[in-house]
Design a protein around this motif. Structure first.
Motif, PDB file in Angstrom:
ATOM      1  N   LEU A  43       0.903  -1.205  -0.042  1.00 37.04           N
ATOM      2  CA  LEU A  43      -0.176   0.026   0.078  1.00 37.04           C
ATOM      3  C   LEU A  43       0.952   1.274  -0.028  1.00 37.04           C
ATOM      4  N   ARG A  94      -7.572   3.365  10.682  1.00 36.74           N
ATOM      5  CA  ARG A  94      -8.460   4.245  10.210  1.00 36.74           C
ATOM      6  C   ARG A  94      -7.149   4.878   9.057  1.00 36.74           C
ATOM      7  N   PHE A  96      -5.094   3.060   7.477  1.00 35.96           N
ATOM      8  CA  PHE A  96      -4.887   2.204   6.497  1.00 35.96           C
ATOM      9  C   PHE A  96      -6.134   2.293   5.472  1.00 35.96           C
ATOM     10  N   ALA A  97      -7.377   2.686   5.791  1.00 34.01           N
ATOM     11  CA  ALA A  97      -8.345   2.910   4.902  1.00 34.01           C
ATOM     12  C   ALA A  97      -7.722   4.102   3.813  1.00 34.01           C
ATOM     13  N   THR A  98      -7.144   5.141   4.493  1.00 37.90           N
ATOM     14  CA  THR A  98      -6.674   6.089   3.517  1.00 37.90           C
ATOM     15  C   THR A  98      -5.641   5.421   2.517  1.00 37.90           C
ATOM     16  N   ILE A 100      -5.602   2.110   1.544  1.00 39.10           N
ATOM     17  CA  ILE A 100      -6.139   1.438   0.694  1.00 39.10           C
ATOM     18  C   ILE A 100      -6.763   2.051  -0.511  1.00 39.10           C
ATOM     19  N   VAL A 101      -7.524   3.200  -0.250  1.00 37.45           N
ATOM     20  CA  VAL A 101      -8.145   4.060  -1.181  1.00 37.45           C
ATOM     21  C   VAL A 101      -6.940   4.719  -2.116  1.00 37.45           C
ATOM     22  N   GLN A 104      -5.392   1.756  -4.387  1.00 35.79           N
ATOM     23  CA  GLN A 104      -6.634   1.227  -5.396  1.00 35.79           C
ATOM     24  C   GLN A 104      -6.583   2.162  -6.552  1.00 35.79           C
ATOM     25  N   LEU A 119      -9.095  12.368  -1.974  1.00 35.03           N
ATOM     26  CA  LEU A 119      -9.302  12.257  -0.421  1.00 35.03           C
ATOM     27  C   LEU A 119      -9.627  13.641   0.069  1.00 35.03           C
TER      28      LEU A 119
END
Lengths: 314, 314
Positions: A43, A94, A96-98, A100-101, A104, A119
């Motif tokens: 990531l 939390r 990690f989600a950033t 991941i986005v 991707q 973002l």
């Protein structure tokens, strides 16, 4: 007023919050350092961009200065249970989600500048946040220890080794082929003033200045910098280790000379650094400790006032 | 004894736990369905392999039957806050770590079989878990609703739509070019007996049987299946919707005929399905509800006993 500011991580982000408070009606464009970026667990992590975004967007962990508020670390613990390395980088759930986005979107072909904009759609930082470049650059540090002379990623030196091993060189890998991200040169060209926060002059501001075209564009503008060194010591962080690596003394005078009079028009130093001087640069001494939102706002206001007074046609 | 078992998700995993209990000294190889696999947020998710791994490794959420125990959903909530889709697939934080490891290894070039082995190093499921194929296949479902006739991913039909829209066709995309994963054909060849759990005969077992070479290899072996249908209804899940899609009645008799006597040597049905019969297949009726670990173990033991009795030379 149109303001451009360069920024690294924690110090830069806090200064920017002060700048927003000092100039609420301004249009602020932030050029963020991406030399600290690192790929972890597949990531893409952009620590400085995220610190600016979370700080200005109200999601930052205030005590820590980086990462998210109300954070948990389940994913990190699970990755460690699988034996995955590295374990020294503190990624929260939390956060990690950033990543991941971002990852991707990168895989789908979007440039980092568009991803950062996407973002920021959520975070509404109140500034336009641009990465210094869409091209991938990474700050590497040459160290010599019992494992021999080797280049390691900046984050390994900074976070894992806490800069305890002296850096022989600090290199921005990929800099020579990198281009400023879309909007960067235009924002500088259209800026009324440019403010350099007290970010690390080597691995934050210095990195941004290495992207071909950015320094030259800034030299045409009215630029005021805030010294990251007070009385011979960094305001925060380990800027001294970075300055030593490039052969520069840890002092407000030495950083002023490092930036130079072609870049700077004005330079704010702390009161204990009164006497710092360079031909062609207006130096002002004032309290520089960002120990409260109000103090930080006042420092930013002083930088803006000085810049406005020194403003020259491009 | 060397046992090969095919498996889908929840039902298969629970049956396998019973099989381990019934034959603690056996060497069990599980060929797992990967037709349900899906890429979400850029991460590769293998629901059936993970359900088997978590169930046999002690990490499963027992009530739910899938996903991790003591799970939280911070990453999912954050992704939703960024507006990321889909939001209908329930990924937990602990589970995310598994998908991050898998995706990182896939990007590094490892085949799914080696990745599954690496993940199982942590979970120690007590069986050798092999994906049916290292090649990517995906079960798609042709539906017709107000949006027209279209093919959607199995998970969208199963999880999002809860199979409420009738399936016109169920297709394993990529099946014709897929090869059995390394070890699959060897495990079948070396097996003393093969047991088919009461997994979904269409989208779990049926999918595995579509990988070229697997059905033919199984036809040489002694194979005993456990009916997933009791008294005209699926033991669990929505197997009826899948059977209807391929034009097969939801009954123990119809599934027996679907598998056929070339594949099956023995067939366990529930007591209420006594009378089910097919030339060349030995049918036994017994309690088939897996409503406790002991009941499940007894069903597995009955399947093993029947397989051993029917065992013929390869």
């Amino acid at each position: 007023m149109r303001i451009v500011s360069l920024a690294g991580g924690i110090g830069g982000a806090r200064f920017l919050r002060g700048l927003k408070a000092a100039a609420p009606d301004s249009e602020i464009t932030v050029i963020g350092n991406t030399g600290d970026d690192i790929t972890l667990f597949g990531l893409r992590v952009c620590p400085d961009l995220d610190t600016v975004m979370y700080t200005l967007g109200g999601g930052i962990n205030e005590e820590q200065g980086w990462g998210r508020r109300d954070e948990s670390h389940t994913v990190k613990e699970e990755l460690a249970a699988y034996g995955m390395e590295p374990q020294w980088f503190g990624l929260g759930d939390r956060d990690f989600a950033t990543h991941i986005v971002r990852s991707q979107m990168l895989a789908a072909g979007y440039p980092l500048s568009q991803i950062t904009e996407a973002l920021c759609d959520r975070w509404q930082p109140g500034v336009r946040l641009l990465p210094m470049s869409d091209d991938r650059t990474e700050t590497h540090v040459v160290v010599a220890d019992e494992k021999g002379r080797r280049a390691i990623h900046f984050q390994e030196w900074w976070v894992k080794l806490r800069a305890s091993v002296p850096a022989e060189q600090i290199l921005l890998v990929g800099a020579e082929d990198a281009e400023p991200a879309p909007g960067v040169l235009e924002a500088i060209r259209d800026a009324d003033v440019v403010i350099l926060p007290p970010s690390n002059p080597v691995v934050s501001i210095g990195t941004i200045l290495q992207i071909p075209g950015i320094r030259a564009a800034l030299e045409d503008k009215t630029v005021v910098g805030v010294s990251p060194i007070i009385g011979g010591a960094p305001v925060r962080g380990m800027a001294d280790a970075c300055l030593t690596a490039i052969g520069v003394e840890t002092s407000a005078q030495a950083v002023l000379e490092l930036y130079g009079s072609r870049l700077l028009d004005g330079w704010l130093v702390a009161e204990e650094d009164k006497g710092v001087a360079l031909d062609g640069v207006t130096v002002e001494a004032r309290p520089l400790l960002m120990d409260s939102p109000e103090a930080t706002r006042d420092i930013a206001a002083a930088a803006l006032t000085l810049a406005t007074a020194l403003r020259h046609p491009a």
